[in-house]
Design a protein around this motif. Structure first.
Motif, PDB file in Angstrom:
ATOM      1  N   VAL A 586      74.498  86.884   9.111  1.00 45.00           N
ATOM      2  CA  VAL A 586      73.782  86.047  10.076  1.00 45.00           C
ATOM      3  C   VAL A 586      74.723  84.990  10.627  1.00 45.00           C
ATOM      4  CG1 VAL A 586      71.428  86.390   9.238  1.00 45.00           C
ATOM      5  CG2 VAL A 586      72.870  84.689   8.132  1.00 45.00           C
ATOM      6  N   LYS A 587      74.825  84.936  11.950  1.00 49.39           N
ATOM      7  CA  LYS A 587      75.711  84.017  12.660  1.00 49.39           C
ATOM      8  C   LYS A 587      75.642  84.414  14.127  1.00 49.39           C
ATOM      9  CE  LYS A 587      79.087  85.449   9.954  1.00 49.39           C
ATOM     10  NZ  LYS A 587      79.654  84.177   9.584  1.00 49.39           N
ATOM     11  N   ARG A 588      76.186  83.587  15.024  1.00 50.25           N
ATOM     12  CA  ARG A 588      76.186  83.978  16.424  1.00 50.25           C
ATOM     13  C   ARG A 588      76.878  85.334  16.596  1.00 50.25           C
ATOM     14  NH1 ARG A 588      74.259  80.400  20.495  1.00 50.25           N
ATOM     15  NH2 ARG A 588      75.047  81.966  21.937  1.00 50.25           N
ATOM     16  N   TYR A 592      84.720  88.125  17.825  1.00 52.57           N
ATOM     17  CA  TYR A 592      85.660  87.703  16.776  1.00 52.57           C
ATOM     18  C   TYR A 592      85.021  87.703  15.391  1.00 52.57           C
ATOM     19  CZ  TYR A 592      84.089  82.859  15.899  1.00 52.57           C
ATOM     20  OH  TYR A 592      83.383  81.748  15.506  1.00 52.57           O
ATOM     21  N   LYS A 593      83.687  87.566  15.352  1.00 49.97           N
ATOM     22  CA  LYS A 593      82.990  87.575  14.060  1.00 49.97           C
ATOM     23  C   LYS A 593      82.807  89.007  13.532  1.00 49.97           C
ATOM     24  CE  LYS A 593      80.466  83.199  14.833  1.00 49.97           C
ATOM     25  NZ  LYS A 593      80.695  82.390  13.623  1.00 49.97           N
ATOM     26  N   ARG A 594      82.887  89.951  14.417  1.00 46.60           N
ATOM     27  CA  ARG A 594      82.961  91.372  14.094  1.00 46.60           C
ATOM     28  C   ARG A 594      81.702  91.976  13.462  1.00 46.60           C
ATOM     29  NH1 ARG A 594      89.070  92.601  12.041  1.00 46.60           N
ATOM     30  NH2 ARG A 594      88.322  91.612  10.135  1.00 46.60           N
ATOM     31  N   MET A 700      79.561  78.886   3.268  1.00 51.83           N
ATOM     32  CA  MET A 700      79.333  77.894   2.205  1.00 51.83           C
ATOM     33  C   MET A 700      77.885  77.928   1.719  1.00 51.83           C
ATOM     34  SD  MET A 700      81.297  74.828   4.183  1.00 51.83           S
ATOM     35  CE  MET A 700      82.992  75.091   4.760  1.00 51.83           C
ATOM     36  N   LYS A 701      76.956  78.047   2.683  1.00 51.92           N
ATOM     37  CA  LYS A 701      75.532  78.063   2.324  1.00 51.92           C
ATOM     38  C   LYS A 701      75.232  79.232   1.391  1.00 51.92           C
ATOM     39  CE  LYS A 701      74.599  76.528   7.045  1.00 51.92           C
ATOM     40  NZ  LYS A 701      74.210  77.072   8.381  1.00 51.92           N
ATOM     41  N   PHE A 702      75.810  80.397   1.703  1.00 52.08           N
ATOM     42  CA  PHE A 702      75.569  81.583   0.875  1.00 52.08           C
ATOM     43  C   PHE A 702      76.124  81.406  -0.534  1.00 52.08           C
ATOM     44  CE2 PHE A 702      74.924  83.735   4.971  1.00 52.08           C
ATOM     45  CZ  PHE A 702      73.870  84.590   4.671  1.00 52.08           C
TER      46      PHE A 702
HETATM   47  C1  LIG Z   1      74.997  77.606   9.318  1.00 50.16           C
HETATM   48  C2  LIG Z   1      74.421  78.155  10.568  1.00 50.16           C
HETATM   49  C3  LIG Z   1      75.263  78.728  11.528  1.00 50.16           C
HETATM   50  C4  LIG Z   1      76.756  78.860  11.337  1.00 50.16           C
HETATM   51  O1  LIG Z   1      77.006  80.086  10.710  1.00 50.16           O
HETATM   52  P1  LIG Z   1      78.496  80.709  10.638  1.00 50.16           P
HETATM   53  O2  LIG Z   1      78.328  81.892   9.776  1.00 50.16           O
HETATM   54  O3  LIG Z   1      79.343  79.647  10.002  1.00 50.16           O
HETATM   55  O4  LIG Z   1      78.894  81.023  12.026  1.00 50.16           O
HETATM   56  C5  LIG Z   1      74.696  79.240  12.673  1.00 50.16           C
HETATM   57  N1  LIG Z   1      73.362  79.203  12.874  1.00 50.16           N
HETATM   58  C6  LIG Z   1      72.525  78.678  11.962  1.00 50.16           C
HETATM   59  C7  LIG Z   1      71.061  78.699  12.240  1.00 50.16           C
HETATM   60  C8  LIG Z   1      73.015  78.128  10.787  1.00 50.16           C
HETATM   61  O5  LIG Z   1      72.168  77.589   9.897  1.00 50.16           O
END
Ligand SMILES: *Cc1c(COP(=O)(O)O)cnc(C)c1O
Length: 852
Positions: A586-588, A592-594, A700-702
């Motif tokens: 999960v991320k944008r 580049y994030k692939r 980091m959250k994970f």
């Molecule tokens: C933490 C967070 C991001 C950032 O995620 P990355 O994996 O570091 O790109 C993006 N969107 C939300 C909703 C987040 O909580």
């Protein structure tokens, strides 16, 4: 510029709020004892809470309990908590003002706040009282909490970082004001139609916004356009002034930023654009009502919508207007309202440091110069001394296309005085460069803030670097690459200016709130101080081998998966199977994030089962969850979303897989969903091409929630792996130097396709139309990009990624070993608290300390 703008027209003085001489306080000195102190809400009992809640429901919402909607109840609860925080907020403001200490002015175009109620209840320790009180009213706290629409005033990591930082500053007693924009529409709401992303407006204000305090009476005027002229002042000095053509008002909306259980409540001040009265009145008087309304609309457009871009600048005039708008409001606000009258601005840096969250607010640099010189009568050198001690710059990228460059044509048209000042700064700066490197004209040209090609433009990152006391990257690797690759000339000129502050995330929201069961387990083991002192998680290490702790830890992971399953069923109609390895990316959505590499892994597993090279019973039961928004204009990203959804549909329906592989893609990934998804995850996908992800904070959250990471040596992954240890992290892929080497040699994706049968089979399966109802060309854009152009070298890392996934599966098969590693991930990642980031900023950049 609007067609109603009249160059050179200045406003009558009485219409400018900045020259407003009315006072808003009491006319005489108050004598009632209560009048001089904030009126506090006494500590709540359950009865007190019920009384206050019902009072709010009756007086604010105008309904009785029996006639109230869930929205009424939510708003009344929010008001109750807000009232409770109010006395503390007023007291924080009073204390800070009196102490005359240095404030952090955090300037950020984005704040991805997430829901406010849960955080406010946590910060005030009101959860139990609220739950009990609501129960007595026949209401359910989680239902009310679910009513809140999160303010999505940010795109992703950068905006979420700002939200974590203001939380940490409040919790650590650091005086700070967050400044930003109150977008009427935040990040779009994502829906899927036939698997394609469709954007809907985010109407976060529609049902009322109980957390904000608008102050229209404190509006600030912001000028645009026009021209500059020189004149001779009363002392016979030649000076410059800006004769703007049009203006708008910035109305401040204040938000409380409560510290965790410490009684401090800082302020987030977001600006909303409104038309000045003069704007429409003059035209209205001339009889053109429709035109007057258009003027209003034009002004309000400035804060209308968040640009849904993550890391590519949109050369949009409106975007530059937004940037100047919020920065001009914020500087004006600090100088006029936060400093005491008569403060000597030569000492400004003793009272403020403006932290520039990326280049979006960099126009603040010439704005402060302009105020000091044109309004306060400073000479250039004096003004520059002050200005360059009041800013610090955080860089968030390595992608060259994400470094903002504003054309001088646009800047000169919108902000003519600022462009002059930028030229002035650049001229003096280049003198310094030529003095330091005599005869090196190429270097001077490289370092110029003014780019000449493809059109003349201002490199905002260079301006920020020259003006900032410090420049920081957001993870060790990123800061190193910033020095070596992005700004090497600058780091040679000023080696001490560059520093690193590795990002962090707030443990309040992302552990304590998002993972209540794990929090309880941790507190049972090591006490509750970890919430504000996250490095204490280290004390969990001995428990990694404790079978009872392991069992409780696994139960909690299962409970979090169940919670997620329930949520996705009702939110998206998605059924998550139980007992699967939960693999989350999960991320944008960005090349580049692939995400496409993750997709190739899934397609490959599927293809191997179909072709019989993998027996179904050897497939580790796995559910892959994607969450990602694509910028609406980013074709490749949107096509990738489409492909993921199509692949998911086919795989989820194929009975030959016996339910052992599932792909879920809930729409509209946001903070609220992140809070449920992350605690449930087993595997965290952090698979960007090395050297591309500045830091990442999702990673980091994970880790903090006990997921193991499969990741490249990129961004903060490097530090996560070093802290948790190689045995508890699945590393794969090229290192940054290897990427650079391959890039220099020439990346030939076709060679990987030709030489790797498994990779070829996966790509061929997509090209065969298997996922597109036989249409062999539906996904040409994605596949041919991977095969021919891909700047992010997904195919080069394919085999290494597949091998790492096999190691994941082997480890997952050993439940005790997996759980042990998961516990060690929690125990060893306390470093990634945003409290630690704030401590680093305080020591390395801001040179100040918390208030005591
Ligand atoms: C933490 C967070 C991001 C950032 O995620 P990355 O994996 O570091 O790109 C993006 N969107 C939300 C909703 C987040 O909580």
């Amino acid at each position: 510029m609007p067609d109603i703008a009249q160059p050179g027209r200045t406003l009558p003085a009485d219409e400018s709020p900045n020259t407003d001489t009315r006072t808003y306080g009491p006319a005489s000195t108050p004598t009632h004892p209560l009048a001089t102190a904030p009126v506090g809400t006494p500590p709540f009992s359950v009865d007190g809470f019920v009384r206050e809640f019902l009072h709010e429901l009756n007086t604010n919402q105008g309904v009785t309990l029996s006639r109230s909607s869930v929205n009424d109840q939510y708003l009344a609860l929010a008001s109750t908590v807000k009232n409770y925080l109010m006395a503390r907020w007023l007291e924080t403001n009073r204390k800070t003002r009196e102490a005359k200490v240095k404030t952090i002015g955090y300037l950020s175009a984005e704040y991805l706040l997430g829901r406010q109620l849960g955080n406010a209840l946590l910060a005030t320790d009101l959860n139990d009282i609220a739950r009990q009180g609501l129960e007595l009213c026949g209401l359910d706290l989680p239902t009310l909490r679910a009513q809140e629409v999160e303010p999505g005033l940010g795109n992703g990591g950068l905006g979420r970082l700002a939200a974590c930082f203001i939380d940490s500053m409040a919790t650590m007693d650091v005086p700070s004001i967050g400044y930003g924009i109150r977008y009427e529409y935040g990040i779009f709401r994502q829906t899927f139609v036939d698997g394609r992303q469709v954007e809907q407006p985010d109407t976060w204000l529609a049902l009322g916004s109980p957390w904000e305090f608008p102050h229209p009476e404190a509006a600030v005027r912001v000028d645009f356009g026009g021209h500059t002229e020189t004149y001779v002042d009363d002392d016979g000095r030649e000076r410059c002034r800006w004769i703007p053509a049009w203006n708008v008002l910035g109305v401040p909306y204040n938000y409380m930023v409560p510290g965790y259980l410490n009684g401090r409540v800082n302020t987030l001040r977001l600006w909303s654009a409104q038309a000045t009265k003069a704007f429409d009145l003059q035209i209205f008087n001339a009889g053109d009502y429709a035109q007057a309304v258009r003027a209003q609309t034009f002004a309000e457009n400035i804060s209308k919508v968040l640009y849904p871009e993550d890391s590519t600048p949109q050369g949009k005039e409106l975007r530059l207007q937004q940037q100047y708008f919020f920065v001009a409001c914020s500087l004006r606000d600090f100088l006029d309202n936060e400093l005491e009258e008569g403060f000597d601005l030569h000492h400004l840096s003793e009272r403020i440091i403006f932290q520039l969250n990326d280049t979006h607010p960099v126009i603040a640099v010439p704005e402060l110069m302009r105020i000091l010189m044109d309004e306060k009568g400073f000479e250039w050198e004096e003004a520059w001394e002050v200005t360059k001690s009041c800013f610090a710059y955080t860089c968030h990228t390595l992608l060259p296309e994400a470094l903002e460059v504003w054309s001088t044509e646009l800047l000169g048209r919108l902000l003519p005085r600022h462009l002059e000042i930028i030229f002035g700064i650049n001229e003096r700066f280049l003198k310094e460069v030529r003095a330091a490197f005599p005869g090196d004209e190429m270097r001077a040209r490289r370092m110029s803030m003014i780019a000449e090609y493809p059109e003349q433009g201002v490199r905002m990152a260079y301006l920020a670097t020259v003006a900032g006391t410090k420049v920081n990257g957001v993870a060790e690797l990123h800061s190193q690459l910033l020095r070596d690759k992005v700004l090497p000339d600058f780091s040679q000129l000023w080696p001490d200016k560059f520093t690193n502050v590795t990002n962090g995330v707030t443990p309040r929201r992302f552990v304590r709130m998002a993972n209540p069961k794990l929090s309880e387990l941790i507190t049972d083991a090591i006490g509750s101080n970890w919430v504000t002192d996250l490095e204490r998680l280290k004390e969990l290490e001995p428990y990694a081998d404790d079978p009872e702790f392991q069992a409780r830890f696994s139960e909690i992971k299962a409970w979090n998966k169940k919670r997620l399953t329930d949520l996705l069923r009702q939110r998206d109609g998605i059924d998550l199977p139980s007992g699967h390895l939960l693999d989350v990316m999960v991320k944008r959505l960005h090349e580049y994030k692939r995400q496409s590499l993750k997709l190739l892994h899934i397609v490959s597993l599927y293809e191997r089962v179909l072709s019989g090279t993998l027996a179904v019973e050897d497939l580790t039961p796995r559910t892959v969850v994607f969450g990602a928004k694509a910028a609406p204009g980013y074709r490749m990203a949107k096509d990738t979303i489409h492909l993921i959804n199509k692949v998911a549909k086919v795989i989820n329906a194929d009975e030959r897989l016996e339910g052992r592989l599932k792909v879920a893609f809930p729409a509209n990934y946001n903070v609220t969903l992140a809070e449920k998804l992350i605690p449930a995850a087993d595997l965290s996908e952090q698979i960007s091409l090395a050297g591309m992800e500045a830091s990442g904070t999702g990673n980091m959250k994970f880790a903090l929630n006990g997921a193991l990471t499969i990741g490249t040596d990129d961004g903060a992954n490097v530090e996560i792996r070093r802290l948790v240890g190689d045995k508890h992290f699945f590393l794969f892929g090229m290192s940054e130097p290897e990427v650079a080497e391959l890039g220099a040699k020439g990346y030939t994706p076709g060679s990987y396709y030709e030489s790797n049968p498994q990779l070829k089979a996966a790509l061929d399966l997509i090209l065969s139309g298997e996922f597109s109802e036989g249409d062999r060309h539906m996904f040409d854009s994605v596949v041919y990009n991977l095969l021919h152009q891909d700047r992010f070298m997904a195919l080069a890392d394919f085999q290494s990624y597949i091998d790492a996934q096999a190691r994941v599966e082997a480890k997952y098969a050993d439940e005790a070993a997996w759980t042990r590693s998961a516990i060690l991930n929690v125990a060893r990642t306390g470093y990634f608290s945003s409290d630690r980031s704030m401590r680093d900023y305080l020591q390395r950049i801001w040179h100040t300390t918390p208030m005591i």
